[in-house]
Enzyme design. Structure first.
Site, mmCIF file in Angstrom:
data_model
loop_
_atom_site.group_PDB
_atom_site.id
_atom_site.type_symbol
_atom_site.label_atom_id
_atom_site.label_comp_id
_atom_site.label_asym_id
_atom_site.label_seq_id
_atom_site.Cartn_x
_atom_site.Cartn_y
_atom_site.Cartn_z
ATOM 1 N N ARG A 62 -10.169 0.326 8.583
ATOM 2 C CA ARG A 62 -9.696 -0.999 9.083
ATOM 3 C C ARG A 62 -10.451 -1.697 9.628
ATOM 4 N NH1 ARG A 62 -3.764 0.172 8.686
ATOM 5 N NH2 ARG A 62 -2.705 -1.616 9.576
ATOM 6 N N LYS A 73 0.802 -1.206 -0.013
ATOM 7 C CA LYS A 73 -0.052 -0.149 -0.050
ATOM 8 C C LYS A 73 1.046 1.426 0.028
ATOM 9 C CE LYS A 73 -2.088 -1.093 3.773
ATOM 10 N NZ LYS A 73 -1.317 -2.445 4.204
ATOM 11 N N ARG A 133 11.030 -1.027 10.857
ATOM 12 C CA ARG A 133 10.013 -0.746 11.890
ATOM 13 C C ARG A 133 9.803 -1.795 13.034
ATOM 14 N NH1 ARG A 133 4.674 0.435 8.267
ATOM 15 N NH2 ARG A 133 3.668 -0.873 9.825
ATOM 16 N N ARG A 192 -0.431 -8.954 13.349
ATOM 17 C CA ARG A 192 -0.865 -8.221 12.278
ATOM 18 C C ARG A 192 -1.678 -8.695 11.334
ATOM 19 N NH1 ARG A 192 4.055 -5.042 10.509
ATOM 20 N NH2 ARG A 192 2.917 -4.082 9.202
ATOM 21 N N ARG A 212 11.671 -5.329 5.354
ATOM 22 C CA ARG A 212 11.362 -3.865 4.901
ATOM 23 C C ARG A 212 12.245 -3.152 5.499
ATOM 24 N NH1 ARG A 212 5.571 -1.624 5.459
ATOM 25 N NH2 ARG A 212 5.846 -2.728 7.696
HETATM 26 P P1 AP5 Z 1 4.772 -1.689 1.557
HETATM 27 O O1 AP5 Z 1 4.567 -0.842 0.712
HETATM 28 O O2 AP5 Z 1 5.748 -0.976 2.818
HETATM 29 O O3 AP5 Z 1 3.426 -2.455 2.409
HETATM 30 P P2 AP5 Z 1 2.201 -1.817 3.188
HETATM 31 O O4 AP5 Z 1 1.131 -2.281 2.575
HETATM 32 O O5 AP5 Z 1 2.142 -0.389 3.277
HETATM 33 O O6 AP5 Z 1 2.208 -2.562 4.490
HETATM 34 P P3 AP5 Z 1 2.158 -1.809 6.070
HETATM 35 O O7 AP5 Z 1 3.046 -2.849 6.862
HETATM 36 O O8 AP5 Z 1 2.560 -0.504 6.154
HETATM 37 O O9 AP5 Z 1 0.665 -2.065 6.379
HETATM 38 P P4 AP5 Z 1 0.135 -2.174 7.606
HETATM 39 O O10 AP5 Z 1 -1.255 -1.887 7.548
HETATM 40 O O11 AP5 Z 1 0.333 -3.205 8.669
HETATM 41 O O12 AP5 Z 1 0.813 -0.906 8.389
HETATM 42 P P5 AP5 Z 1 0.422 0.639 8.889
HETATM 43 O O13 AP5 Z 1 1.499 1.662 9.057
HETATM 44 O O14 AP5 Z 1 -0.826 0.951 7.984
HETATM 45 O O15 AP5 Z 1 5.660 -2.801 1.430
HETATM 46 C C1 AP5 Z 1 6.145 -3.550 2.377
HETATM 47 C C2 AP5 Z 1 7.549 -4.159 1.901
HETATM 48 O O16 AP5 Z 1 7.406 -4.886 0.623
HETATM 49 C C3 AP5 Z 1 8.536 -3.005 1.546
HETATM 50 O O17 AP5 Z 1 9.837 -3.593 1.957
HETATM 51 C C4 AP5 Z 1 8.576 -3.079 0.153
HETATM 52 O O18 AP5 Z 1 9.687 -2.447 -0.465
HETATM 53 C C5 AP5 Z 1 8.077 -4.198 -0.354
HETATM 54 N N1 AP5 Z 1 7.383 -4.495 -1.624
HETATM 55 C C6 AP5 Z 1 6.229 -3.636 -1.795
HETATM 56 N N2 AP5 Z 1 5.636 -4.076 -3.152
HETATM 57 C C7 AP5 Z 1 6.466 -5.128 -3.567
HETATM 58 C C8 AP5 Z 1 5.849 -6.001 -4.687
HETATM 59 N N3 AP5 Z 1 5.245 -5.793 -5.701
HETATM 60 N N4 AP5 Z 1 7.190 -7.026 -4.884
HETATM 61 C C9 AP5 Z 1 8.041 -7.124 -3.754
HETATM 62 N N5 AP5 Z 1 8.396 -6.643 -2.892
HETATM 63 C C10 AP5 Z 1 7.422 -5.321 -2.495
HETATM 64 O O19 AP5 Z 1 -0.376 0.285 10.432
HETATM 65 C C11 AP5 Z 1 0.678 0.103 11.339
HETATM 66 C C12 AP5 Z 1 -0.127 0.020 12.711
HETATM 67 O O20 AP5 Z 1 -0.659 1.213 13.144
HETATM 68 C C13 AP5 Z 1 -1.281 -0.924 12.911
HETATM 69 O O21 AP5 Z 1 -0.891 -2.206 13.271
HETATM 70 C C14 AP5 Z 1 -2.040 -0.239 13.797
HETATM 71 O O22 AP5 Z 1 -1.711 -0.764 15.193
HETATM 72 C C15 AP5 Z 1 -2.139 1.142 13.667
HETATM 73 N N6 AP5 Z 1 -3.377 1.624 12.821
HETATM 74 C C16 AP5 Z 1 -2.788 2.237 11.310
HETATM 75 N N7 AP5 Z 1 -3.999 2.611 10.907
HETATM 76 C C17 AP5 Z 1 -4.817 2.151 11.521
HETATM 77 C C18 AP5 Z 1 -6.388 2.258 11.528
HETATM 78 N N8 AP5 Z 1 -6.941 2.604 10.599
HETATM 79 N N9 AP5 Z 1 -6.904 1.953 12.825
HETATM 80 C C19 AP5 Z 1 -6.506 1.160 13.861
HETATM 81 N N10 AP5 Z 1 -5.241 1.281 13.958
HETATM 82 C C20 AP5 Z 1 -4.333 1.661 12.993
HETATM 83 MG MG MG Z 2 2.291 1.071 4.920
#
Ligand code: AP5
Ligand code: MG
Ligand code: ZN
Length: 217
Positions: free
Chosen positions: A88, A13, A160, A171, A127
């Protein structure tokens, strides 16, 4: 244009969002980034969120809904917004519908990026993120030109805290239970398109752009 990026942790994402906001000139609203910045700055919001995030659990709905509402008000005056990591839960999606209705806005697309679990684990545990600009890298799949240095701004790369194997597993379980029901929620509104996320980063980006360009008037 108002778009949601939906998908499990590690689906890509943030990686796609970086490219999309720059191409379509969208305001980027990523709740995970907002919460991580709050933790870094030691603000009251950060103190509330920290414990949940460290464990890989969701921060309570009221907190994140408040943040997103504020940010949407700010971006309403501009071109549009891309939501990453929000909503979410079904409760968050309902609140978003209410907020948008109040503001006279409509969602254009929910883009669901689908990736298998084994691949997600490999992506998350490898990552690296830029401390300064937040750009995402991967030690194998998307490595920076210079080890541990951001290509875009020269910032230092870090891992991270929630990318350890134990927290990643939690997660992924939280996603299945609390977030996956949103696929049906948005399918019922005929807003969702599923994209195969097991492709090269550029191929996925092209597919999303084709979708967005098609539907523009
Ligand atoms: P990346 O693009 O970083 O993936 P992502 O989908 O953004 O994954 P996240 O871990 O950021 O998602 P998340 O939803 O768990 O975390 P968030 O920060 O939102 O890609 C991942 C890796 O793969 C990278 O190394 C990249 O280079 C590689 N990659 C990408 N595409 C690729 C491809 N096509 N092929 C190969 N490699 C690839 O949330 C974190 C925490 O915040 C949550 O756990 C929660 O506690 C809190 N939180 C956030 N939002 C909310 C909400 N709305 N409600 C409640 N709690 C929330
Ligand atoms: Mg992300
Ligand atoms: Zn950077």
């Amino acid at each position: 244009m108002l778009i949601i990026l939906l998908g499990p942790p590690g689906a890509g994402k943030g990686t796609q969002a970086e490219r999309l906001v720059s191409k379509y000139n969208l305001d980027y609203i990523a709740t995970g980034d907002i919460l991580r910045n709050a933790i870094k700055s030691g603000s009251p919001l950060g103190k509330q969120a920290r414990g949940y995030m460290e464990k890989g659990q969701l921060v309570p709905d009221e907190i994140v809904v408040g943040i997103v509402k504020e940010r949407l008000m700010e971006s309403a005056s501009r071109g549009g917004a891309l939501l990453d990591g929000f909503p979410r839960t079904v409760a968050q999606a309902r609140s978003l519908d209410d907020v948008l209705q109040e503001m006279g806005l409509k969602l254009d697309h929910v883009i669901h990026i689908e990736v298998e679990e084994e691949e997600l684990i490999a992506r998350l545990t490898g990552r690296r993120v830029c401390r300064d600009c937040g750009a995402n890298y991967h030690i194998k799949f998307n490595s920076p030109k210079v080890r541990n240095v951001c290509d875009q701004c020269g910032g230092e790369l870090y891992q991270r805290e929630d990318d350890s194997l134990a927290t990643v597993t939690e997660r992924l379980a939280v996603y299945k239970k609390q977030t996956e029901p949103l696929i049906d929620y948005y399918a019922a509104q005929k807003l969702i398109t599923t994209i195969n996320g097991n492709q090269e980063i550029d191929a996925i980006f092209t597919e999303i752009c084709t979708l967005l360009d098609q539907q523009k008037p």
